[in-house]
Design a protein around this motif. Structure first.
Motif, PDB file in Angstrom:
ATOM      1  N   ARG A  50      -1.976  -2.417   5.741  1.00  0.00           N
ATOM      2  CA  ARG A  50      -0.853  -3.697   5.517  1.00  0.00           C
ATOM      3  C   ARG A  50      -1.794  -4.848   4.911  1.00  0.00           C
ATOM      4  O   ARG A  50      -2.791  -5.415   5.648  1.00  0.00           O
ATOM      5  CB  ARG A  50      -0.408  -4.046   6.910  1.00  0.00           C
ATOM      6  CG  ARG A  50       0.644  -5.223   6.597  1.00  0.00           C
ATOM      7  CD  ARG A  50       1.632  -5.431   8.023  1.00  0.00           C
ATOM      8  NE  ARG A  50       2.488  -6.477   7.570  1.00  0.00           N
ATOM      9  CZ  ARG A  50       3.270  -7.018   8.568  1.00  0.00           C
ATOM     10  NH1 ARG A  50       2.913  -6.450   9.945  1.00  0.00           N
ATOM     11  NH2 ARG A  50       4.076  -7.845   8.344  1.00  0.00           N
ATOM     12  N   TYR A  72      -0.309  -7.893  -6.468  1.00  0.00           N
ATOM     13  CA  TYR A  72       0.681  -7.123  -5.680  1.00  0.00           C
ATOM     14  C   TYR A  72       1.754  -6.309  -6.540  1.00  0.00           C
ATOM     15  O   TYR A  72       2.037  -5.080  -6.159  1.00  0.00           O
ATOM     16  CB  TYR A  72       1.324  -7.847  -4.538  1.00  0.00           C
ATOM     17  CG  TYR A  72       0.619  -8.211  -3.346  1.00  0.00           C
ATOM     18  CD1 TYR A  72      -0.969  -7.960  -3.431  1.00  0.00           C
ATOM     19  CD2 TYR A  72       0.972  -8.937  -2.133  1.00  0.00           C
ATOM     20  CE1 TYR A  72      -1.803  -8.198  -2.504  1.00  0.00           C
ATOM     21  CE2 TYR A  72       0.040  -9.144  -1.086  1.00  0.00           C
ATOM     22  CZ  TYR A  72      -1.520  -8.846  -1.172  1.00  0.00           C
ATOM     23  OH  TYR A  72      -2.072  -9.060  -0.002  1.00  0.00           O
ATOM     24  N   ARG A  76       2.333  -2.237  -6.767  1.00  0.00           N
ATOM     25  CA  ARG A  76       3.688  -1.524  -6.475  1.00  0.00           C
ATOM     26  C   ARG A  76       4.282  -0.845  -7.872  1.00  0.00           C
ATOM     27  O   ARG A  76       4.514   0.421  -7.646  1.00  0.00           O
ATOM     28  CB  ARG A  76       4.773  -2.330  -6.048  1.00  0.00           C
ATOM     29  CG  ARG A  76       4.584  -3.189  -4.674  1.00  0.00           C
ATOM     30  CD  ARG A  76       5.611  -4.084  -4.224  1.00  0.00           C
ATOM     31  NE  ARG A  76       6.190  -5.111  -5.108  1.00  0.00           N
ATOM     32  CZ  ARG A  76       5.675  -6.338  -5.093  1.00  0.00           C
ATOM     33  NH1 ARG A  76       4.801  -6.614  -4.032  1.00  0.00           N
ATOM     34  NH2 ARG A  76       5.831  -7.394  -5.832  1.00  0.00           N
ATOM     35  N   ARG A  82       3.577  -0.415  -1.283  1.00  0.00           N
ATOM     36  CA  ARG A  82       5.023  -0.581  -1.306  1.00  0.00           C
ATOM     37  C   ARG A  82       5.378  -1.698  -0.465  1.00  0.00           C
ATOM     38  O   ARG A  82       4.425  -2.120   0.263  1.00  0.00           O
ATOM     39  CB  ARG A  82       5.440   0.784  -0.778  1.00  0.00           C
ATOM     40  CG  ARG A  82       5.162   1.168   0.955  1.00  0.00           C
ATOM     41  CD  ARG A  82       5.604   2.326   1.324  1.00  0.00           C
ATOM     42  NE  ARG A  82       5.441   2.401   2.527  1.00  0.00           N
ATOM     43  CZ  ARG A  82       4.574   2.728   3.454  1.00  0.00           C
ATOM     44  NH1 ARG A  82       3.377   3.196   2.364  1.00  0.00           N
ATOM     45  NH2 ARG A  82       4.362   2.819   4.608  1.00  0.00           N
ATOM     46  N   THR A  83       6.474  -2.442  -0.565  1.00  0.00           N
ATOM     47  CA  THR A  83       6.716  -3.428   0.101  1.00  0.00           C
ATOM     48  C   THR A  83       8.195  -3.303   0.804  1.00  0.00           C
ATOM     49  O   THR A  83       9.147  -2.852   0.103  1.00  0.00           O
ATOM     50  CB  THR A  83       6.660  -4.873  -0.770  1.00  0.00           C
ATOM     51  OG1 THR A  83       5.551  -5.007  -1.395  1.00  0.00           O
ATOM     52  CG2 THR A  83       7.212  -5.901   0.237  1.00  0.00           C
ATOM     53  N   GLY A  88       5.887  -6.178   5.190  1.00  0.00           N
ATOM     54  CA  GLY A  88       4.906  -6.728   4.226  1.00  0.00           C
ATOM     55  C   GLY A  88       4.313  -5.637   3.217  1.00  0.00           C
ATOM     56  O   GLY A  88       5.363  -4.614   3.132  1.00  0.00           O
ATOM     57  N   THR A  89       3.520  -5.654   2.490  1.00  0.00           N
ATOM     58  CA  THR A  89       2.981  -4.929   1.431  1.00  0.00           C
ATOM     59  C   THR A  89       2.027  -4.013   1.892  1.00  0.00           C
ATOM     60  O   THR A  89       0.726  -4.553   2.812  1.00  0.00           O
ATOM     61  CB  THR A  89       2.299  -5.564   0.319  1.00  0.00           C
ATOM     62  OG1 THR A  89       3.300  -6.710  -0.140  1.00  0.00           O
ATOM     63  CG2 THR A  89       1.955  -4.709  -0.794  1.00  0.00           C
TER      64      THR A  89
END
Length: 485
Positions: A50, A72, A76, A82-83, A88-89
């Motif tokens: 994360r 970010y 992605r 992925r978010t 979160g990311t």
């Protein structure tokens, strides 16, 4: 070795990792994204990490929040993160490999060094001659052997037992080749979203098979100069990622040729067993020790743990011939029966004539291997000499067996560019990125040792000429070394 972000403040630990040098032409956010991709590709940053909030990471790196947000977004878009709302990311790997994996082609107007597929062993035809003599005796039967021909299962079991892993025929299931066995095991035991430890680099078809099932590869770096370093790295990755399975090649791993020591494989087997991770062990190259064929080999990986902890797959594609589609699975009897039920739903039986021939070849495999090892050893030594003469700035792995040499290219030379240029000059090679996840290993090239000496003598000077041309164009083009922050 991968760093555990859980053992320190995540944002500061990640910032330390991201401040390493990275080569990237473009804005700072792109360099930052490229650095994250590099860390994921080498296993230094675990899949499933994360990432910190944009503002926190921006403050730790001393950059703007826009820079981190753009990085970010790039991750992605390219499949490296992925978010999700509330979580979160999170880092991940692209679902498909970055590089094409070419199919084997015969008869093309090129020297084919893309595949580690040797020609047929001289022992193949005599084995089929003997099989044909036995064929009339089985023609009155149905011809279906869902678990495998009893004689072949016995021969495979006997060979495992002789190598130090006591095995009954009930623990062996015959398949149509090694990758058929890998496909059976992974489809039967994995669910979409399951994580699978993989050696990095590793065999491209295995990674494609895992991702096609929706599994998430977790790369663990392989060091050909220190193969047992994999043990500690896998331990960290297993504790962080809780993988369902690990796909391993402990003997002459493809493409590096690295082999775990006897102590190393015992420690790794125990570690994964304790973590509840099933080891899927690919032994396709286990018998291809070239430097010390008379030395007692390490015991099979599965010898030190309960039978249910490991599923071992093997076959005859490298020791005998790729056209002989016979492989096998070896695990505990209960799991073998479960796999056999799954296999029967998609294939009633491997061809009886092929299995009859294979039963003779497995029973006599030590004699068969004498010729194969001598052939590969001669080709390997010649290829090393040719590389030293024509490409002295390439760093060649020091493996003692297997089917290929893993070469590190000089700085600035792209494997992808070299591959394209070489094909135009009549030499087909597989780019280094095919053996990794994401964009890793563009600075490497695998060169098989399965082709005759005449073809190697023809191909290496071409590679040298092409490498100089490609490298020269790269040197003349715009480039800059950009730190990730």
């Amino acid at each position: 070795m991968p760093v555990s972000l859980e053992q320190s403040t995540p944002v500061h630990e990640l910032a330390r990792l991201l401040t390493g040098p990275a080569r990237h032409d473009g804005p700072r956010y792109a360099a930052l994204a490229a650095r994250v991709q590099e860390l994921l590709g080498t296993g230094a940053l675990p899949v499933g990490t994360r990432l910190p909030a944009e503002r926190e990471l921006a403050e730790a790196l001393g950059v703007s929040r826009v820079t981190v947000a753009s990085a970010y977004r790039t991750l992605r878009e390219e499949g490296y993160a992925r978010t999700r709302h509330g979580s979160g990311t999170v880092t991940e790997l692209p679902r498909t490999p970055a590089a094409a994996w070419p199919l084997p082609l015969d008869g093309e107007d090129a020297v084919n060094l893309a595949h580690a597929a040797p020609p047929a062993s001289p022992h193949l035809l005599p084995a089929y001659t003997r099989a044909l003599e036995l064929l009339p005796g089985v023609l009155a039967t149905s011809g279906y052997h869902p678990d495998g021909l009893p004689a072949l299962r016995q021969a495979v079991a006997d060979r495992f037992t002789a190598r130090g892993l006591p095995t009954d025929p009930e623990q062996v299931l015959v398949t149509a080749g090694v990758m058929d066995a890998v496909g059976l095991v992974t489809s039967a035991l994995l669910n979409p979203g399951d994580r699978v430890l993989i050696e990095h680099p590793t065999y491209p078809s295995a990674v494609r098979m895992l991702t096609s099932l929706g599994a998430l590869p977790v790369p663990v770096p392989v060091d050909a100069d220190d193969p047992d370093a994999l043990v500690a790295a896998a331990d960290v990755a297993a504790r962080q990622s809780a993988p369902r399975m690990a796909y391993l090649m402990p003997d002459h791993s493809n493409p590096t040729g690295a082999s775990l020591s006897a102590a190393g494989r015992r420690r790794l087997a125990a570690t994964l067993w304790q973590q509840g991770t099933i080891a899927l062990v690919d032994e396709v190259a286990a018998d291809l020790e070239l430097d010390h064929p008379d030395r007692t080999p390490p015991p099979p990986y599965a010898a030190g743990v309960p039978d249910s902890a490991t599923v071992t797959v093997g076959g005859l594609s490298k020791s005998v011939w790729g056209g002989l589609r016979v492989g096998w699975v070896r695990t505990d009897a209960a799991l073998t029966a479960r796999l056999a039920d799954v296999y029967a739903q998609r294939q009633l039986s491997v061809g009886v004539l092929d299995q009859l021939a294979a039963s003779f070849l497995v029973a006599d495999l030590d004699r068969v291997l004498v010729d194969r090892r001598a052939e590969l050893r001669a080709n390997r030594d010649l290829l090393r000499e040719l590389l030293a003469e024509h490409l002295p700035d390439w760093t060649v792995s020091a493996s003692t067996g297997g089917l290929s040499l893993w070469c590190r290219l000089p700085e600035g030379l792209s494997s992808a560019a070299l591959t394209r240029a070489a094909l135009a000059e009549g030499v087909r090679v597989a780019e280094g990125r095919a053996f990794g996840t994401g964009a890793a290993f563009d600075d490497h090239l695998r060169l098989p040792i399965v082709r005759p000496g005449a073809e190697l003598r023809e191909a290496v000077p071409v590679l040298a000429r092409v490498a100089r041309a490609v490298h020269g164009r790269a040197d003349r083009g715009p480039s800059s070394s950009v730190r990730a922050v």
